[in-house]
Design an enzyme around this catalytic site. Structure first.
Site, mmCIF file in Angstrom:
data_model
loop_
_atom_site.group_PDB
_atom_site.id
_atom_site.type_symbol
_atom_site.label_atom_id
_atom_site.label_comp_id
_atom_site.label_asym_id
_atom_site.label_seq_id
_atom_site.Cartn_x
_atom_site.Cartn_y
_atom_site.Cartn_z
ATOM 1 C CE LYS A 172 -2.967 2.808 2.980
ATOM 2 N NZ LYS A 172 -3.600 2.956 4.291
ATOM 3 C CD GLU A 217 -5.532 8.695 10.694
ATOM 4 O OE1 GLU A 217 -5.001 7.586 10.805
ATOM 5 O OE2 GLU A 217 -5.856 9.187 9.595
ATOM 6 C CD GLU A 261 -6.941 3.036 2.025
ATOM 7 O OE1 GLU A 261 -6.716 4.189 2.440
ATOM 8 O OE2 GLU A 261 -7.755 2.783 1.107
ATOM 9 C CD GLU A 408 -9.954 8.111 -0.450
ATOM 10 O OE1 GLU A 408 -9.155 8.098 0.509
ATOM 11 O OE2 GLU A 408 -10.302 7.075 -1.051
#
Length: 421
Positions: A172, A217, A261, A408
């Site tokens: 990733k 986050e 992910e 996104e």
């Protein structure tokens, strides 16, 4: 010398911040605002090579400062006593400056209680800054446009990243693109902070050294021996109505691509925290986190601190997580450097605060913009306008589609674009 005193209720913390260089950490109206500076820590392109070789880490520097501080803090709430605000570069090779800023004064609020902290070095004399609310300046606006990596270039970068993943170079990688623009010189930057705090009250709204944003986050929080983090990876836009929104959330929760992910991101956090934290626990399955503009897959992680690590030690161990770099980390960073034709600066780096006991709250600098150039004199060379750069990224795995990843990034740009408008 550090002295904290409780004061009458403060309604608007941000009103106490500097209009031109706000220093703030806010969530749901609570938080801390810094005024002035008595120094701190700096490492970046202006650090002399001879000094850089012996310069301690931010965590070690802070331990030395905290270890010599005389603190009087009868309030004892998160954010009281000795405090530093911090913003750190994403990549150790970045030309951006990583900084800890120790303010001369802090105004804070937590669960209905308010306080003022004054900080000074015993052997120096500085004029004490006034601690008073100041009216907000006029409203202003800015428009952001394509930066170094335009939409077509970003899609090409995604294809190249997918090729690298399929060929086994990595599992990733998180690729970002940039938007650039200008704001009027003399703009009251608290207006931008206020817009983000009002529209996204459940995020960490921050303003540190010209980096302003609203991050959903949590990189890590350390509070009296308890360590927590929230991992976000996997994203889908909100629906246009209630039915579409429910379908969007369900689609994300069952998306193989997004679950893969997310798993990489959670595994990286658990593996990194393991040596420092006992009784480490995480949600067995991610939940869908609703924000005003999108859904995220989220996992909460918690545990008990098992050593003497400070919040900054944990930040150094965790960053960069798979949620903002990829996995394996070194391979992901190498690919980011090859595919992104810009320096991320502090975007996706750690931002937050730490106190004298090593407690603190740190987020990942997302949904943000860097205002102006590097300090010192960040705004001095601009007469009519000040440059702004914003970034947004998406996690790329083998199943990624360039069109969807571009969409996104557009959704993730929306908070800062709307706030600037």
């Amino acid at each position: 010398m550090v002295e904290t005193r409780e004061i009458e209720h403060v309604d608007d913390l941000l009103a106490y911040a500097s209009p031109s260089e706000p220093l703030a950490w806010l969530r749901r109206g609570d938080g801390i605002v810094g005024i002035g500076s008595v120094g701190g820590y700096e490492r970046g392109p202006r650090t002399a090579a001879a000094d850089a070789a012996t310069l301690p880490s931010p965590a070690d520097h802070w331990r030395r400062v905290a270890g010599t501080a005389a603190v009087e803090d009868p309030v004892g709430l998160p954010g009281t006593g000795l405090v530093a605000f911090g913003t750190l570069a994403f990549d150790e090779r970045s030309s951006a400056t990583s900084r800890l800023i120790i303010p001369q004064a802090v105004v804070g609020r937590h669960r209905g209680r308010s306080w003022v902290t004054r900080i000074r070095y015993a052997d120096t004399t500085l004029d004490e800054p006034p601690i008073e609310a100041t009216p907000y300046g006029p409203y202003w606006s800015a428009t952001l446009g394509p930066g170094t990596l335009d939409p077509a270039g970003y899609q090409t970068a995604v294809r190249r990243a997918v090729d690298a993943i399929v060929q086994g170079e990595l599992e990733k990688v998180v690729l970002a693109r940039d938007l650039v623009g200008t704001i009027p010189a003399g703009a009251d930057l608290r207006r931008l902070v206020r817009a983000l705090a009002d529209d996204y009250p459940d995020t960490w709204t921050f303003a540190v050294d010209g980096l302003i944003g609203a991050s959903p986050e949590t990189l890590v929080t350390a509070s009296r021996g308890v360590v927590t983090a929230r991992v976000l990876a996997g994203t889908i836009p909100r629906g246009t109505d209630a039915h579409d929104d429910t379908e969007a959330s369900a689609s994300l929760a069952h998306s193989t691509k997004d679950l893969d992910e997310h798993r990489y991101a959670v595994q990286s956090v658990l593996a990194t925290l393991g040596p420092h934290v006992s009784h480490l626990r995480a949600d067995p399955e991610p939940f869908t986190l609703k924000l005003p503009n999108l859904w995220h897959l989220a996992t909460d992680v918690a545990g008990d601190l098992a050593d003497h690590a400070s919040a900054l030690d944990l930040v150094a161990a965790l960053h960069p997580t798979a949620a903002v770099a990829g996995t394996p980390t070194d391979a992901a960073l190498d690919l980011i450097r090859r595919l992104e034709p810009f320096d991320r600066g502090r975007y996706a780096g750690p931002v937050g605060w730490i106190d004298g006991g090593g407690n603190g709250e740190w987020a990942i600098a997302l949904r943000c913009a860097q205002i102006g150039g590097p300090p010192p004199g960040r705004f001095a060379t601009y007469s009519a306008t000040i440059p702004v750069v914003a970034h947004a990224g998406a996690g790329i795995v083998a199943q990624s589609d360039p069109d969807k990843e571009l969409l996104e990034t557009r959704v993730k740009f929306r908070p800062i674009v709307d706030a600037l408008a």
